[in-house]
Structures are given as C-alpha cells and as structure tokens.
Design a protein around this motif. Structure first.
Motif, PDB file in Angstrom:
ATOM      1  N   ASP A   1       0.849  -1.188   0.000  1.00 52.66           N
ATOM      2  CA  ASP A   1       0.000   0.000   0.000  1.00 52.66           C
ATOM      3  C   ASP A   1       0.885   1.239   0.000  1.00 52.66           C
ATOM      4  O   ASP A   1       1.416   1.647   1.023  1.00 52.66           O
ATOM      5  CB  ASP A   1      -0.909  -0.017   1.244  1.00 52.66           C
ATOM      6  N   HIS A   2       1.070   1.837  -1.175  1.00 53.63           N
ATOM      7  CA  HIS A   2       1.923   3.010  -1.289  1.00 53.63           C
ATOM      8  C   HIS A   2       1.120   4.304  -1.387  1.00 53.63           C
ATOM      9  O   HIS A   2       1.682   5.369  -1.636  1.00 53.63           O
ATOM     10  CB  HIS A   2       2.830   2.885  -2.521  1.00 53.63           C
ATOM     11  N   ARG A   3      -0.186   4.207  -1.181  1.00 52.95           N
ATOM     12  CA  ARG A   3      -1.015   5.399  -1.299  1.00 52.95           C
ATOM     13  C   ARG A   3      -1.570   5.882   0.043  1.00 52.95           C
ATOM     14  O   ARG A   3      -2.058   7.000   0.135  1.00 52.95           O
ATOM     15  CB  ARG A   3      -2.184   5.123  -2.250  1.00 52.95           C
ATOM     16  N   ALA A   4      -1.539   5.034   1.049  1.00 55.05           N
ATOM     17  CA  ALA A   4      -2.089   5.441   2.345  1.00 55.05           C
ATOM     18  C   ALA A   4      -1.298   6.628   2.884  1.00 55.05           C
ATOM     19  O   ALA A   4      -0.072   6.583   2.991  1.00 55.05           O
ATOM     20  CB  ALA A   4      -2.020   4.273   3.331  1.00 55.05           C
ATOM     21  N   PRO A   5      -1.966   7.711   3.225  1.00 53.42           N
ATOM     22  CA  PRO A   5      -1.245   8.894   3.703  1.00 53.42           C
ATOM     23  C   PRO A   5      -0.720   8.687   5.123  1.00 53.42           C
ATOM     24  O   PRO A   5      -1.290   7.924   5.911  1.00 53.42           O
ATOM     25  CB  PRO A   5      -2.317   9.991   3.677  1.00 53.42           C
ATOM     26  N   SER A   6       0.368   9.354   5.435  1.00 50.61           N
ATOM     27  CA  SER A   6       0.875   9.350   6.799  1.00 50.61           C
ATOM     28  C   SER A   6      -0.020  10.236   7.653  1.00 50.61           C
ATOM     29  O   SER A   6      -0.721  11.111   7.135  1.00 50.61           O
ATOM     30  CB  SER A   6       2.312   9.874   6.828  1.00 50.61           C
ATOM     31  N   PRO A   7      -0.025  10.035   8.961  1.00 48.84           N
ATOM     32  CA  PRO A   7      -0.859  10.887   9.818  1.00 48.84           C
ATOM     33  C   PRO A   7      -0.369  12.334   9.760  1.00 48.84           C
ATOM     34  O   PRO A   7       0.805  12.588   9.458  1.00 48.84           O
ATOM     35  CB  PRO A   7      -0.653  10.278  11.212  1.00 48.84           C
ATOM     36  N   PRO A   8      -1.238  13.272  10.019  1.00 52.08           N
ATOM     37  CA  PRO A   8      -0.820  14.682   9.961  1.00 52.08           C
ATOM     38  C   PRO A   8       0.295  14.964  10.961  1.00 52.08           C
ATOM     39  O   PRO A   8       0.297  14.454  12.081  1.00 52.08           O
ATOM     40  CB  PRO A   8      -2.103  15.444  10.321  1.00 52.08           C
ATOM     41  N   VAL A   9       1.256  15.774  10.536  1.00 54.47           N
ATOM     42  CA  VAL A   9       2.360  16.153  11.418  1.00 54.47           C
ATOM     43  C   VAL A   9       1.807  17.017  12.548  1.00 54.47           C
ATOM     44  O   VAL A   9       1.035  17.952  12.304  1.00 54.47           O
ATOM     45  CB  VAL A   9       3.442  16.921  10.630  1.00 54.47           C
ATOM     46  N   LEU A  10       2.198  16.710  13.771  1.00 52.81           N
ATOM     47  CA  LEU A  10       1.642  17.413  14.921  1.00 52.81           C
ATOM     48  C   LEU A  10       2.201  18.821  15.083  1.00 52.81           C
ATOM     49  O   LEU A  10       1.648  19.628  15.829  1.00 52.81           O
ATOM     50  CB  LEU A  10       1.893  16.600  16.199  1.00 52.81           C
ATOM     51  N   VAL A  11       3.319  19.119  14.387  1.00 52.27           N
ATOM     52  CA  VAL A  11       3.897  20.467  14.427  1.00 52.27           C
ATOM     53  C   VAL A  11       4.032  20.964  12.989  1.00 52.27           C
ATOM     54  O   VAL A  11       4.825  20.416  12.216  1.00 52.27           O
ATOM     55  CB  VAL A  11       5.285  20.473  15.109  1.00 52.27           C
ATOM     56  N   PRO A  12       3.284  22.000  12.583  1.00 55.17           N
ATOM     57  CA  PRO A  12       3.426  22.515  11.214  1.00 55.17           C
ATOM     58  C   PRO A  12       4.833  23.070  11.001  1.00 55.17           C
ATOM     59  O   PRO A  12       5.522  23.452  11.944  1.00 55.17           O
ATOM     60  CB  PRO A  12       2.360  23.612  11.144  1.00 55.17           C
ATOM     61  N   ARG A  13       5.258  23.139   9.742  1.00 54.45           N
ATOM     62  CA  ARG A  13       6.648  23.489   9.442  1.00 54.45           C
ATOM     63  C   ARG A  13       7.062  24.847   9.996  1.00 54.45           C
ATOM     64  O   ARG A  13       8.182  25.014  10.499  1.00 54.45           O
ATOM     65  CB  ARG A  13       6.875  23.453   7.926  1.00 54.45           C
ATOM     66  N   TYR A  14       6.162  25.813   9.952  1.00 56.28           N
ATOM     67  CA  TYR A  14       6.560  27.152  10.394  1.00 56.28           C
ATOM     68  C   TYR A  14       6.771  27.215  11.910  1.00 56.28           C
ATOM     69  O   TYR A  14       7.389  28.154  12.424  1.00 56.28           O
ATOM     70  CB  TYR A  14       5.547  28.203   9.934  1.00 56.28           C
ATOM     71  N   LEU A  15       6.249  26.201  12.633  1.00 53.59           N
ATOM     72  CA  LEU A  15       6.487  26.136  14.076  1.00 53.59           C
ATOM     73  C   LEU A  15       7.640  25.188  14.425  1.00 53.59           C
ATOM     74  O   LEU A  15       7.950  25.009  15.603  1.00 53.59           O
ATOM     75  CB  LEU A  15       5.214  25.693  14.812  1.00 53.59           C
ATOM     76  N   ARG A  16       8.257  24.590  13.388  1.00 51.25           N
ATOM     77  CA  ARG A  16       9.477  23.807  13.620  1.00 51.25           C
ATOM     78  C   ARG A  16      10.651  24.735  13.332  1.00 51.25           C
ATOM     79  O   ARG A  16      11.039  24.924  12.176  1.00 51.25           O
ATOM     80  CB  ARG A  16       9.510  22.572  12.714  1.00 51.25           C
ATOM     81  N   GLN A  17      11.226  25.300  14.352  1.00 54.45           N
ATOM     82  CA  GLN A  17      12.231  26.352  14.204  1.00 54.45           C
ATOM     83  C   GLN A  17      13.652  25.800  14.348  1.00 54.45           C
ATOM     84  O   GLN A  17      13.988  25.193  15.375  1.00 54.45           O
ATOM     85  CB  GLN A  17      11.993  27.437  15.245  1.00 54.45           C
ATOM     86  N   PRO A  18      14.504  25.999  13.331  1.00 55.04           N
ATOM     87  CA  PRO A  18      15.892  25.524  13.424  1.00 55.04           C
ATOM     88  C   PRO A  18      16.755  26.495  14.235  1.00 55.04           C
ATOM     89  O   PRO A  18      16.568  27.714  14.169  1.00 55.04           O
ATOM     90  CB  PRO A  18      16.338  25.483  11.957  1.00 55.04           C
ATOM     91  N   VAL A  19      17.693  25.919  14.982  1.00 54.63           N
ATOM     92  CA  VAL A  19      18.642  26.742  15.745  1.00 54.63           C
ATOM     93  C   VAL A  19      20.053  26.245  15.447  1.00 54.63           C
ATOM     94  O   VAL A  19      20.270  25.058  15.200  1.00 54.63           O
ATOM     95  CB  VAL A  19      18.356  26.673  17.266  1.00 54.63           C
TER      96      VAL A  19
END
Length: 693
Positions: A118-136
């Motif tokens: 099954d290569h079409r089943a989507p992964s669960p939604p990411v619990l942290v959207p990208r703009y709230l994942r802040q690199p340091v």
C-alpha cells in the motif's frame, strides 16, 4: 460474603482502570480479599467515571467516600487519557526546536512503508506545522563533544514566534543530544525567559536514544499530550486528596509498572499504554510461580481486544511503539490491539458481506440491548440473541440487557440484508469475531516464534470468557484460563504491578573488546538515577535493580534486549542469551558472529507486596445449576438446553463437563462440548480443551 464495611479489613488498596465502556474498580483489603465494582465510563471527563465508581463502592460497602479513601494505603490508576488525546487529535498546539538542517526530519519520517503493498495510504498529519518547527544553530559531534555552541539568539527568536502563535508546549530535539543534552538544557533556560510557557519537553530527558526521528517524534507527542494529561492527573490527585486519600495516587505506565504522578508529570508519553499494560501484573497473579507463567492473554473489553504473551514470567518490553501512526521511543510491554470487543459493531458492507469491527458502540449509546439509544447490532447483542447472555442486569446491575432490542437490531441491520434468520446472522457475527481474535493472538504468538501448545490462553475482560475456549481450541492450546474476576482484569493488575522506572544510555562497543571500567561507570550512573527516583516515591527500602544491554550483529539495524544474569557482565553468557532470543525471533543465528553493544539499560523496581487472598473451601458436593437455557452452541451442535451455573457455587476442586455457562458478577463464561472446566486452587476457571473427548 455480602459487601459491607464489616466484610473488609483496613488498610486496603484500590485499583481503578478506565475502559471504553466501563470504569472498573478493585478493592483489596489487608487480608487479600477482593471487592469489584463497575460504573459506566464518562468519555467527556474520565475523572467523573473514577469518582462515580468510588461513590458506588462506598455506597455498597456502607461507607462514606471519605472513609473509603481515608483507609486506602495505595491508589493505583490505569487510564487511556494520553492515548485518547492522540487518537482524538485534542492535544496542545506544539512548537519545536531542531538543529539547523533537520527541520523536516519529523515530516520525512523513516520512509519505511508499514504495508509494502500500500503506497497510497497517507501518513498521519504532522503534529507540528513546518513554520512552528524552528531551526537553531549549534552542533554536538558524534562523540558527544561540542562542534559549535548553541546560538541562544535563535532560540529567543523562536520563542517570540511561539508566543505570537499561541504555542502551548514546546518540544526540543537537537542533533546528537542523546550523547550530551547540554544544548537542549540551554535552550530550555532561554525559552523559560523568553516564552513564559509551562510545557517544555527535552528529547534528551524523555528518552536519550539514538535516532533523530523517533526521539523527536517522542518529544513532540510528549509535548502534545502534556497539558491535558498532566492537568487531568494533578486535578484528580488533588481531588482525591481533598476527599481523604492520605497519599498521592500511582499511575500505570506503558512498561507495566506504576509511577507517582510527580515522577511522570514531565513524561506523560510514558502513559500511552497505561490501561492495557496492567495485564502484566494480573498475569503474574495467575501463576503459582514465575517459571510456570506461560500465558497468552486475550483481554476483551467493550471496544477492543489486547493481546499479550508472557513466557516464563516475562513479558517483552520494547522501545518501538506506534500510536495512530506516530512513532514513539518509550519502554512499553508488547501488546497487540484490535477492534474486537463486546461493543464491536457488526454491519453489512457495500458488497453485501458481513463485517465485524473495528468500529465500536462505546459506553454511550453502547449495544442496542442497553436501551440507551443504540441501534447498531454489536457482539453483545449477538450473544444475547444466541442465549449465551441472559436478559436483565449486567455488570452488577450497572446496566440492563433487553433481548427484544437486540433481536430488532440484528434483524434489521444484518439478518434482513443478508437473507438469514436472526439466529443465523448472530452466529455469523460470533464466528467472524472469533476469527479476528484468532489472528490477533497469532500475531504475538506464532509470528514471534512461540508455540501456542506450550501456553495457556488467558481469556479476560468482560467478554473474554465467552470466547476463550473456542479461540484456545483453534490455536491448539491444551487449556484456557478464565479468571473469576475477568471483567476487572486490568484493574486487578494495577494492584499487582510493582513501581518501575526504565533508564537507558547509548553505549556502542564491541562485546568481546569491552572496557569493563567504562561499562561499570555507565551502569552506575543509571543506577543512581533509578535509586533516586524510587526513593522519591517511597521505595528506597523495597527496591531491586536489573541490568540489561542491547546487542546486535555488526551491520544489523535492530538490537535485541538481553538481561544480565545476576547483574554481572559476562561475554559468553550475554552471547548465549542473545543467540537464544535471536533464534526465537528470526529463526537463525551467526555462529561466532561479531556482536556489539548499542545501549546500557537499568530497570529499577519498587516492590508492592500484599497478602494473597485466603483460600476458599474446596467443593464438597456436586453443584446444582441455576437453570437450564436454550443456547446456540455452534453449527455442529445447534441449539441445546444446557446448564447455567452461578459462579459463586463453584469452588476449588469442582469439575464439570461442557457445554455449559457460568455466570459471574463481571462476566459470563461459555464452555464448549467435550471441554472440562475445573476450579483451580487460585479459584479461577481452568478449561481443559477437548478433555472429555
């Protein structure tokens, strides 16, 4: 003995397990006697279900709630609050700090396809959207040294964004922090000054294991559930203390051990398997000794079935756990869960085929027979239609079963669309459910290298004893154990579970070229943490330590966990234990293969000893059945009038040949033709499969 204040001896212990349908409570007094109470769960507020079952118990024991709690020496709680927060997506708004260049590792995941077809089943939604994942900026090297200092200005900038966006909790996962968590601690200090939030989860403190994705995912889930779960636990603890409980409650963790609210408040992710993991303690209470504890448990409640294997008294504990598609690295007993319980809904799909599960009717409205507004037929409705359950009070009077409502639901939703009789449709529901149960049990037994013929199937949960003998026969088990208190199995397990803390340190070294002084220093560090934690919880004098190591062949991805015998490190003994387990799990070994250690582990346990219940007098005469009832046996035997026994009349030494039914306060047991049931010395029902034939 009737329930009353005079029938129990103080001090007592109370265990409460919140399930999908019922909240179960077990009271065990100073003599070991048990009292069991059940109340409907309150999905919107599980703490109300806990208080309701306590009020019910107090009323039945003719005690005030304050008196019931005042004489309670220990209160242990199993709860699915953390799990439900994840499943229902009702957690906190989370921000995340990552090392520069690793911002997207949480979303990229491992790239492993759970189902290769099954290569079409989507992964669960990411619990942290990208703009709230802040690199340091800042970097710890692969050997734990600092390549570049943490840029605190980056952390302060991220804190400003978190404040603007209303972030409630922050997860911090910096590269290689499992080797040295100082950058994560510095980030926490800066966040505390700039962000002013209460919930900061550091991956290096929650589970300092190798693997950025799993460690980061665990930190994020911990942050996601922390506000709701910690508030729930602290509020319930404070309420119970105000009502008279003399000491704080303990919580069941995913590792099968208990822990204080204060210890788990910063790591609530450790509670995601809180309820089902209590079965570990319950199973240990089923065996006369640890060496004889070879059990496959099948705990069937109102909404699900939890399967667990105990071999020679030990249940495997793994670090890899997946909840609703989210990967966690937390110590957890190995449990396989399927949607198969008394409240599992049966339906006819678009192709005209009968399906059972995974949807469940829950506590509200529940099965149609409850009369609470449910119209979908469930397994409970099918059992009632087939005569295996009787109309009237259920679970000590907490609910009532209505046969006409059950028949109407089965007829309109199943029998009519399928062109079957009502009884034929109900029988199909039971057959399909038991096939699902069989596959679930095979998943953790046969697929893990265990031969079910060497195990006793323990069928617990309120619905378990209805299916235990049938599933045991299909598995090839020689016996099935149906606990007398099956309907409160996990609540009983909370009272038999020791306090437990797991600690890990990454330690990569060749098994045959180990520096013993470094190894001992690593274990000593972990043991100090374990002793300190147990002492804080009041178990300094009743503690035990177990050392373990993770081993793998060089180049192998997944290690195998091995306990050190007598806590002493010996290369030959460790290799032998590894090869035995590797052979069972994978069916092969590499004779003389090069092994490497990947981690050191310490398990600290605080002993919660309690007197065993007094032995019941043995059976003196052949018991008389309560009644005879027409019951559907199977497609071979059809309908038969079979005896129905009151479980209270059956004592140790009693032996009866099926088919028959045994009605207990929290469950009903179905014994098939040619099976023999006896009441064992522990006062439970042991079924010898096919013994009469």
């Amino acid at each position: 003995m009737a329930d009353s204040a005079s029938s129990i001896v103080a001090p007592w212990r109370i265990g409460v397990d919140v399930g999908g349908t019922f909240t179960d409570m077990v009271l065990r007094d100073a003599t070991g006697r048990l009292r069991i109470f059940k109340a409907p769960s309150i999905t919107a507020d599980p703490s109300e279900g806990v208080l309701n079952v306590l009020r019910l118990a107090a009323a039945k024991l003719d005690l005030s709630l304050a008196a019931l709690l005042r004489d309670c020496a220990l209160f242990v709680h199993g709860s699915t609050v953390a799990t439900n927060t994840i499943l229902e997506k009702k957690g906190a708004r989370v921000g995340m700090l990552t090392t520069h260049g690793f911002r997207d590792s949480l979303e990229i995941r491992r790239g492993i396809r759970e189902n290769q077809w099954d290569h079409r089943a989507p992964s669960p939604p990411v619990l942290v959207p990208r703009y709230l994942r802040q690199p340091v900026r800042g970097r710890i090297a692969a050997d734990g040294t600092e390549l570049a200092p943490l840029t605190v200005e980056d952390v302060a900038s991220a804190a400003g964004l978190f404040k603007e966006e209303g972030v409630e909790a922050v997860a911090v996962c910096l590269f290689n922090s499992f080797l040295d968590g100082k950058h994560e601690r510095e980030a926490r200090d800066t966040l505390a000054k700039s962000w002013h939030g209460d919930w900061i989860s550091l991956s290096s403190e929650i589970m300092p294991t190798m693997g950025e994705y799993e460690r980061g995912s665990t930190a994020v889930v911990n942050a996601y559930v922390a506000p709701k779960v910690t508030r729930y636990l602290k509020a319930l603890d404070e309420r119970l203390r105000e009502l008279g409980l003399p000491r704080s409650l303990l919580m069941l963790q995913s590792n099968g051990g208990a822990v204080s609210v204060a210890e788990v408040a910063s790591r609530p992710v450790m509670l995601v398997m809180s309820g089902p993991a209590a079965a570990v303690g319950a199973l240990r209470g089923c065996a006369p000794s640890a060496d004889l504890a070879n059990f496959i448990s099948m705990e069937i409640g109102g909404t699900s079935c939890d399967v667990m294997v105990m071999a020679r008294g030990q249940v495997p504990v793994r670090d890899q756990l997946v909840i609703d598609g989210y990967h966690l690295t937390t110590p957890s007993v190995e449990i396989h869960t399927v949607g198969a319980g008394g409240g599992t809904i049966a339906s006819v799909d678009s192709a005209g085929l009968l399906t059972v599960g995974p949807r469940g009717a829950g506590a509200q409205p529940g099965p149609a027979a409850y009369g609470l507004g449910g119209e979908e037929p469930t397994v409970t409705d099918a059992q009632l239609v087939l005569g295996r359950l009787r109309e009237g009070p259920l679970a000590g009077g907490a609910l009532k079963l209505n046969l006409s409502l059950a028949r109407r639901a089965v007829e309109t939703k199943l029998a009519h669309p399928l062109g079957l009789s009502i009884e034929g449709a109900a029988a199909g529901v039971i057959r399909l459910l038991e096939q699902n149960l069989l596959h679930a049990v095979e998943r953790l037994s046969i697929e893990r290298g265990h031969n079910p013929a060497n195990f006793t199937l323990v069928a617990a949960g309120g619905a378990g004893p209805m299916h235990g003998a049938t599933v045991a026969r299909a598995l090839g088990c020689k016996s099935a154990l149906l606990p007398r208190a099956a309907g409160a199995f996990c609540a009983m397990g909370t009272l038999a579970s020791d306090v437990r803390q797991d600690y890990l340190q990454v330690f990569v070294a060749d098994l045959d070229r180990i520096d013993r002084s470094t190894l001992e220093a690593g274990f000593a560090q972990l043991e100090v943490k374990a002793h300190e934690s147990l002492a804080r919880q009041g178990f300094a004098e009743k503690s035990a330590i177990q050392r373990e190591i993770d081993l793998r062949y060089v180049g192998q991805q997944w290690p195998v966990r091995v306990a050190l015998k007598a806590n002493r490190f010996d290369e030959a003994s460790a290799r032998q234990s590894f090869e035995t387990e590797h052979q069972r799990l994978f069916g092969h070994i590499q004779p003389g293969g090069r092994l490497e250690i990947t981690a050191l582990r310490v398990v600290g346990c605080g002993n919660l000893e309690w007197p065993l219940p007094p032995a019941r007098t043995s059976q003196q005469k052949t018991p008389a059945p309560r009644q005879k009832r027409s019951v559907w046996i199977d497609s071979t035997y059809g309908w038969q009038d079979i005896p129905v026994y009151d479980g209270e009349d059956l004592r140790p030494g009693c032996k009866l040949q099926g088919p028959l039914l045994i009605e207990e306060r929290t469950t009903t047991a179905f014994i098939g033709p040619n099976d023999v049931v006896e009441v064992n010395t522990a006062d439970d029902f042991l079924v010898h499969i096919g013994a009469a034939a």
